[in-house]
Design a protein around this motif. Structure first.
Motif, PDB file in Angstrom:
ATOM      1  N   THR A  92      31.646  37.520  35.770  1.00 37.48           N
ATOM      2  CA  THR A  92      31.733  38.205  37.070  1.00 37.48           C
ATOM      3  C   THR A  92      32.203  39.653  36.915  1.00 37.48           C
ATOM      4  O   THR A  92      31.911  40.486  37.767  1.00 37.48           O
ATOM      5  CB  THR A  92      32.658  37.449  38.050  1.00 37.48           C
ATOM      6  OG1 THR A  92      33.966  37.365  37.493  1.00 37.48           O
ATOM      7  CG2 THR A  92      32.132  36.062  38.356  1.00 37.48           C
ATOM      8  N   ALA A 119      30.990  41.690  34.888  1.00 38.01           N
ATOM      9  CA  ALA A 119      29.759  42.478  34.737  1.00 38.01           C
ATOM     10  C   ALA A 119      29.189  42.849  36.112  1.00 38.01           C
ATOM     11  O   ALA A 119      28.606  43.922  36.297  1.00 38.01           O
ATOM     12  CB  ALA A 119      28.735  41.699  33.924  1.00 38.01           C
ATOM     13  N   ARG A 167      31.149  45.652  37.356  1.00 42.39           N
ATOM     14  CA  ARG A 167      30.798  46.828  36.558  1.00 42.39           C
ATOM     15  C   ARG A 167      29.471  47.447  37.018  1.00 42.39           C
ATOM     16  O   ARG A 167      29.302  48.666  37.016  1.00 42.39           O
ATOM     17  CB  ARG A 167      30.725  46.456  35.066  1.00 42.39           C
ATOM     18  CG  ARG A 167      32.092  46.235  34.451  1.00 42.39           C
ATOM     19  CD  ARG A 167      32.029  45.698  33.027  1.00 42.39           C
ATOM     20  NE  ARG A 167      33.359  45.511  32.489  1.00 42.39           N
ATOM     21  CZ  ARG A 167      34.068  46.465  31.872  1.00 42.39           C
ATOM     22  NH1 ARG A 167      33.536  47.665  31.699  1.00 42.39           N
ATOM     23  NH2 ARG A 167      35.286  46.233  31.442  1.00 42.39           N
ATOM     24  N   VAL A 185      35.470  50.983  37.400  1.00 35.25           N
ATOM     25  CA  VAL A 185      35.518  49.616  37.936  1.00 35.25           C
ATOM     26  C   VAL A 185      36.959  49.213  38.267  1.00 35.25           C
ATOM     27  O   VAL A 185      37.204  48.486  39.227  1.00 35.25           O
ATOM     28  CB  VAL A 185      34.828  48.597  36.983  1.00 35.25           C
ATOM     29  CG1 VAL A 185      35.658  48.263  35.769  1.00 35.25           C
ATOM     30  CG2 VAL A 185      34.501  47.317  37.737  1.00 35.25           C
ATOM     31  N   ASN A 186      37.911  49.737  37.499  1.00 33.93           N
ATOM     32  CA  ASN A 186      39.306  49.400  37.806  1.00 33.93           C
ATOM     33  C   ASN A 186      39.723  49.975  39.165  1.00 33.93           C
ATOM     34  O   ASN A 186      40.640  49.458  39.797  1.00 33.93           O
ATOM     35  CB  ASN A 186      40.242  49.930  36.720  1.00 33.93           C
ATOM     36  CG  ASN A 186      40.040  49.187  35.412  1.00 33.93           C
ATOM     37  OD1 ASN A 186      39.483  48.096  35.394  1.00 33.93           O
ATOM     38  ND2 ASN A 186      40.481  49.774  34.315  1.00 33.93           N
ATOM     39  N   ALA A 228      37.140  47.713  41.960  1.00 37.34           N
ATOM     40  CA  ALA A 228      37.291  46.244  42.075  1.00 37.34           C
ATOM     41  C   ALA A 228      38.351  45.839  43.117  1.00 37.34           C
ATOM     42  O   ALA A 228      38.182  44.819  43.785  1.00 37.34           O
ATOM     43  CB  ALA A 228      37.592  45.617  40.711  1.00 37.34           C
ATOM     44  N   ARG A 238      34.869  43.448  47.313  1.00 39.38           N
ATOM     45  CA  ARG A 238      35.160  42.036  46.993  1.00 39.38           C
ATOM     46  C   ARG A 238      34.481  41.093  47.993  1.00 39.38           C
ATOM     47  O   ARG A 238      33.911  40.077  47.618  1.00 39.38           O
ATOM     48  CB  ARG A 238      36.664  41.773  46.968  1.00 39.38           C
ATOM     49  CG  ARG A 238      37.415  42.654  45.993  1.00 39.38           C
ATOM     50  CD  ARG A 238      38.738  42.057  45.594  1.00 39.38           C
ATOM     51  NE  ARG A 238      38.572  40.944  44.680  1.00 39.38           N
ATOM     52  CZ  ARG A 238      38.381  41.058  43.370  1.00 39.38           C
ATOM     53  NH1 ARG A 238      38.347  42.248  42.806  1.00 39.38           N
ATOM     54  NH2 ARG A 238      38.223  39.989  42.617  1.00 39.38           N
ATOM     55  N   GLN A 265      28.556  36.019  43.765  1.00 39.21           N
ATOM     56  CA  GLN A 265      29.117  35.232  42.660  1.00 39.21           C
ATOM     57  C   GLN A 265      28.864  33.738  42.878  1.00 39.21           C
ATOM     58  O   GLN A 265      28.530  33.014  41.950  1.00 39.21           O
ATOM     59  CB  GLN A 265      30.618  35.484  42.545  1.00 39.21           C
ATOM     60  CG  GLN A 265      30.945  36.909  42.106  1.00 39.21           C
ATOM     61  CD  GLN A 265      32.444  37.178  42.194  1.00 39.21           C
ATOM     62  OE1 GLN A 265      33.180  36.907  41.271  1.00 39.21           O
ATOM     63  NE2 GLN A 265      32.892  37.710  43.328  1.00 39.21           N
ATOM     64  N   GLY A 297      36.404  35.384  35.250  1.00 38.10           N
ATOM     65  CA  GLY A 297      36.789  36.568  36.021  1.00 38.10           C
ATOM     66  C   GLY A 297      38.283  36.647  36.214  1.00 38.10           C
ATOM     67  O   GLY A 297      39.056  36.386  35.287  1.00 38.10           O
ATOM     68  N   ASP A 337      39.624  35.968  39.825  1.00 37.40           N
ATOM     69  CA  ASP A 337      39.984  35.195  41.021  1.00 37.40           C
ATOM     70  C   ASP A 337      39.012  34.037  41.214  1.00 37.40           C
ATOM     71  O   ASP A 337      38.719  33.643  42.329  1.00 37.40           O
ATOM     72  CB  ASP A 337      39.947  36.114  42.254  1.00 37.40           C
ATOM     73  CG  ASP A 337      38.574  36.740  42.466  1.00 37.40           C
ATOM     74  OD1 ASP A 337      37.745  36.705  41.532  1.00 37.40           O
ATOM     75  OD2 ASP A 337      38.315  37.256  43.567  1.00 37.40           O
ATOM     76  N   ILE A 338      38.483  33.514  40.121  1.00 40.64           N
ATOM     77  CA  ILE A 338      37.461  32.468  40.235  1.00 40.64           C
ATOM     78  C   ILE A 338      38.088  31.166  40.728  1.00 40.64           C
ATOM     79  O   ILE A 338      37.617  30.558  41.686  1.00 40.64           O
ATOM     80  CB  ILE A 338      36.716  32.260  38.886  1.00 40.64           C
ATOM     81  CG1 ILE A 338      36.175  33.592  38.352  1.00 40.64           C
ATOM     82  CG2 ILE A 338      35.598  31.241  39.049  1.00 40.64           C
ATOM     83  CD1 ILE A 338      35.314  34.363  39.314  1.00 40.64           C
ATOM     84  N   ARG A 365      46.132  48.261  33.605  1.00 39.55           N
ATOM     85  CA  ARG A 365      45.157  47.347  34.207  1.00 39.55           C
ATOM     86  C   ARG A 365      45.860  46.110  34.736  1.00 39.55           C
ATOM     87  O   ARG A 365      45.562  45.622  35.811  1.00 39.55           O
ATOM     88  CB  ARG A 365      44.080  46.946  33.189  1.00 39.55           C
ATOM     89  CG  ARG A 365      43.101  48.055  32.923  1.00 39.55           C
ATOM     90  CD  ARG A 365      41.971  47.580  32.043  1.00 39.55           C
ATOM     91  NE  ARG A 365      40.982  46.803  32.789  1.00 39.55           N
ATOM     92  CZ  ARG A 365      39.872  46.313  32.250  1.00 39.55           C
ATOM     93  NH1 ARG A 365      39.624  46.494  30.975  1.00 39.55           N
ATOM     94  NH2 ARG A 365      39.025  45.649  32.989  1.00 39.55           N
TER      95      ARG A 365
HETATM   96  O1   DC Z   1      36.387  41.384  32.847  1.00 43.58           O
HETATM   97  P1   DC Z   1      35.979  42.860  32.982  1.00 43.58           P
HETATM   98  O2   DC Z   1      36.887  43.785  32.216  1.00 43.58           O
HETATM   99  O3   DC Z   1      34.557  43.097  32.635  1.00 43.58           O
HETATM  100  O4   DC Z   1      36.170  43.189  34.532  1.00 43.58           O
HETATM  101  C1   DC Z   1      35.810  44.449  35.048  1.00 43.58           C
HETATM  102  C2   DC Z   1      36.672  44.781  36.265  1.00 43.58           C
HETATM  103  O5   DC Z   1      36.367  43.923  37.355  1.00 43.58           O
HETATM  104  C3   DC Z   1      38.177  44.716  36.067  1.00 43.58           C
HETATM  105  O6   DC Z   1      38.753  45.826  36.752  1.00 43.58           O
HETATM  106  C4   DC Z   1      38.587  43.451  36.750  1.00 43.58           C
HETATM  107  C5   DC Z   1      37.547  43.310  37.826  1.00 43.58           C
HETATM  108  N1   DC Z   1      37.237  41.934  38.166  1.00 43.58           N
HETATM  109  C6   DC Z   1      37.758  41.405  39.320  1.00 43.58           C
HETATM  110  O7   DC Z   1      38.501  42.099  40.007  1.00 43.58           O
HETATM  111  N2   DC Z   1      37.443  40.147  39.696  1.00 43.58           N
HETATM  112  C7   DC Z   1      36.633  39.386  38.950  1.00 43.58           C
HETATM  113  N3   DC Z   1      36.329  38.149  39.330  1.00 43.58           N
HETATM  114  C8   DC Z   1      36.095  39.906  37.744  1.00 43.58           C
HETATM  115  C9   DC Z   1      36.426  41.184  37.367  1.00 43.58           C
END
Ligand code: DC
Length: 223
Positions: free
Chosen positions: A31, A33, A36, A94-95, A98, A104, A111, A124, A126-127, A175
């Motif tokens: 997730t 990706a 991203r 992405v940081n 996200a 979200r 997702q 991920g 918050d899965i 992060r």
């Molecule tokens: O796992 P990663 O580094 O590829 O994640 C990229 C960004 O997405 C990172 O800032 C965390 C965020 N992310 C998120 O907030 N929720 C998710 N389910 C997956 C990734």
């Protein structure tokens, strides 16, 4: 079956999940990706500081995962963005995007749709808590900050990018700070998650540990 694998960045979660999915012939949904891809598009359109515009990109973006010999390639429409979504710049962007609730909320359904294959490992942040709260198995995949920094450093070096250890530790702490403390869907360790601490495990040992958890759960549910 859905296996939810959450955990902080830099622990090697993605590569281990990818390898285990391949060995067990399960689907994998990375997730991160997806986030991203939204970040890359927002960056290229110059709207990465605008939550409404980022939300609109998340709503309309066409993301596809295509399996190939080397693993999985990521496409936005017909464009292969597998490499671009992993650059330092995209990671910085992405940081920032996200945590946006506009992004979200839009990516939640994406997702769920992409993760609903027969047997899926979905990884991920918050899965287990938000995206698939009813996952049959929840794993919190982690490693100490130092172990994570050393792994990250190796990845950077493999790409020809050089940073010193302290700099990488600082990036990881930053992060973590954002992911654990953001308002929407922060990274949490679900109460019903099994913790897999890989600080002292090699890549192969981490794969075996994750595969065993999945196989044991599968056997339990399919006697
Ligand atoms: O796992 P990663 O580094 O590829 O994640 C990229 C960004 O997405 C990172 O800032 C965390 C965020 N992310 C998120 O907030 N929720 C998710 N389910 C997956 C990734």
């Amino acid at each position: 079956m859905i296996i939810a694998v959450d955990g902080p960045s830099g622990a090697g979660k993605s590569s281990v999940c990818r390898e285990v999915a391949k060995r067990l012939h399960w689907s994998l949904l990375d997730t991160g990706a997806i986030y991203r891809c939204v970040a890359l598009t927002a960056m290229e359109k110059g709207v990465d500081s605008d939550p409404a515009a980022c939300g609109e990109i998340a709503r309309t973006i066409d993301i596809r995962f295509v399996a190939d010999k080397s693993g999985q390639r990521v496409f936005i429409g017909d464009r292969d963005v597998t490499k671009e979504i992993r650059t330092f710049e995209t990671t910085q962007t992405v940081n920032r995007i996200a945590p946006m609730p506009e992004v979200r909320a839009q990516l939640l359904e994406t997702q769920r749709r992409l993760g609903h294959a027969t047997n899926s490992i979905v990884e991920g942040r918050d899965i287990g808590s938000v995206v698939f709260p009813k996952a049959e198995l929840k794993i919190y995949y982690t490693a100490s900050a130092k172990a994570r920094a050393l792994r990250r450093l190796k990845e950077f070096q493999a790409k020809g990018e050089n940073f010193d250890l302290e700099e990488v530790v600082r990036q990881i702490q930053q992060r973590d700070e954002t992911e654990f403390n953001r308002e929407h869907s922060p990274l949490i360790q679900c109460e019903d998650a099994i913790v897999l601490d890989t600080s002292d495990l090699s890549f192969e040992e981490s794969c075996q540990a994750l595969a065993k958890l999945i196989q044991d759960k599968y056997a339990e549910l399919n006697p």
